[in-house]
Design an enzyme around this catalytic site. Structure first.
Site, PDB file in Angstrom:
ATOM      1  N   SER A 109       0.612   6.611  15.343  1.00 37.21           N
ATOM      2  CA  SER A 109       0.077   7.795  14.685  1.00 37.21           C
ATOM      3  C   SER A 109      -0.052   8.941  15.698  1.00 37.21           C
ATOM      4  O   SER A 109       0.925   9.333  16.322  1.00 37.21           O
ATOM      5  CB  SER A 109      -1.260   7.445  14.017  1.00 37.21           C
ATOM      6  OG  SER A 109      -1.735   8.498  13.238  1.00 37.21           O
ATOM      7  N   ASP A 144       3.392   5.824   3.225  1.00 35.99           N
ATOM      8  CA  ASP A 144       2.389   6.408   4.130  1.00 35.99           C
ATOM      9  C   ASP A 144       1.786   7.647   3.490  1.00 35.99           C
ATOM     10  O   ASP A 144       2.482   8.606   3.163  1.00 35.99           O
ATOM     11  CB  ASP A 144       3.056   6.773   5.463  1.00 35.99           C
ATOM     12  CG  ASP A 144       2.054   7.070   6.565  1.00 35.99           C
ATOM     13  OD1 ASP A 144       1.031   7.729   6.281  1.00 35.99           O
ATOM     14  OD2 ASP A 144       2.300   6.662   7.711  1.00 35.99           O
ATOM     15  N   HIS A 189      -0.393   3.997   5.816  1.00 36.88           N
ATOM     16  CA  HIS A 189      -0.566   4.439   7.200  1.00 36.88           C
ATOM     17  C   HIS A 189      -1.315   3.426   8.048  1.00 36.88           C
ATOM     18  O   HIS A 189      -1.109   3.351   9.249  1.00 36.88           O
ATOM     19  CB  HIS A 189      -1.325   5.769   7.207  1.00 36.88           C
ATOM     20  CG  HIS A 189      -1.323   6.459   8.543  1.00 36.88           C
ATOM     21  ND1 HIS A 189      -0.172   6.947   9.125  1.00 36.88           N
ATOM     22  CD2 HIS A 189      -2.330   6.720   9.429  1.00 36.88           C
ATOM     23  CE1 HIS A 189      -0.460   7.499  10.290  1.00 36.88           C
ATOM     24  NE2 HIS A 189      -1.766   7.359  10.506  1.00 36.88           N
TER      25      HIS A 189
END
Length: 312
Positions: free
Chosen positions: A192, A257, A286
């Site tokens: 991320s 996501d 995610h």
């Protein structure tokens, strides 16, 4: 295994911006988002940095005063027995921007194939990630080295884009100097927001390999998916740096996501000169890719097959 981002404020922050976009942004909302004048630091702060309340501290070791020991709070997800704690080594590194950066080295295996320099996602710290690191390293036969960004956990300073780059540099130098590892024995792993410093470092050094887990193209492209170019006030412009990565790259992304759209992973993959077959996890979001069996299977194959083939 999970990276403990399941209740991440990162989801709320970016999704709220995306919801505004879907409903149509007014001029005042745009001004509120980008401030005046717009600049990368302000965009970065609005999109990414929400450090949690620290879940650990570093204490002076009672048996060896020159060493620090890890103390987990009740907010950490796992409490270790002494044998497990003995596999953790913690210390501070000094960044070029003057911040004390908390570092953690986990000896997960006696015969590691690589050491993974792991840059974690938003809204977690080393205390929350430590159990995941230990489990991951054990399963893929690698040691894990990680650090907290400025303003996270026991690290000093405040989170910012510039500090991100200085933080990973400090971690990189500590890993190289303290443990005597050559770059070809290090895998850079970013998850991320952690893909941002990972891409930056990988664009400047050739390493054993790179893993980009749920990467983002840039801050503007997350907030406004129709953005087609990198503006001067954009933050985290990873899409412009990945073509400079000379190491093998594995891109991992969930097709559903809800924070960083799947299209970001595809675009990053397409721009990497030495990308291997990516892992697109059908139906994953995610924060849950690690729960899918193909996650560990792909990492094991990447290390044992792809990297062997690339070195031949």
């Amino acid at each position: 295994m999970t990276s403990n981002e399941n209740a991440s404020p990162e989801v709320t922050t970016v999704d709220s911006i995306n919801n505004q976009k879907m409903n149509g942004l007014t001029l005042s909302e745009l001004c509120c988002l980008f401030c005046c004048p717009p600049c990368p630091a302000r965009i970065a702060a609005k999109l990414a940095f929400l450090p949690p309340e620290p879940t650990y501290s570093f204490n002076v070791d009672s048996t060896t005063p020159s060493k620090l020991s890890l103390k987990l709070s009740d907010r950490a997800d796992w409490q270790y027995n002494q044998r497990e704690l003995d596999s953790f080594e913690v210390f501070y590194a000094q960044s070029s921007r003057g911040n004390q950066i908390a570092c953690m080295h986990i000896r997960a295996t006696a015969t590691p194939k690589y050491t993974i320099l792991f840059s974690h996602g938003n809204a977690v710290d080393l205390g929350q990630m430590s159990s995941f690191y230990l489990g991951l390293g054990t399963r893929i036969n690698c040691n894990i080295f990680s650090y907290d960004y400025s303003g996270y956990g026991a690290s000093g300073g405040k989170p910012s884009e510039k500090n991100l780059y200085a933080d990973i540099n400090a971690a990189w130098q500590s890993l190289r100097n303290k443990y005597g590892l050559s770059p070809d024995k290090i895998i850079l792993y970013g998850q991320s927001i952690g893909t941002v410093p990972t891409v930056d470092l990988a664009s400047r050094y050739e390493v054993g390999a790179v893993v980009l887990h749920s990467p983002l193209m840039s801050g503007m492209r997350v907030a406004f998916p129709n953005t087609k170019r990198t503006w001067f006030f954009d933050a985290f412009p990873s899409i412009d740096k990945v073509p400079k990565i000379s190491s093998p790259v594995l891109v991992i992304h969930g097709t559903e996501d809800e924070v960083i759209d799947f299209s970001h992973g595809v675009a990053i993959y397409e721009r990497c000169p030495r990308a291997v077959d990516p892992l697109w996890v059908e139906g994953a979001g995610h924060n849950d890719i690690e729960l899918y069996c193909q996650y560990l299977e792909r990492l094991k194959k990447f290390i044992s097959v792809d990297l062997t083939d690339n070195s031949a």
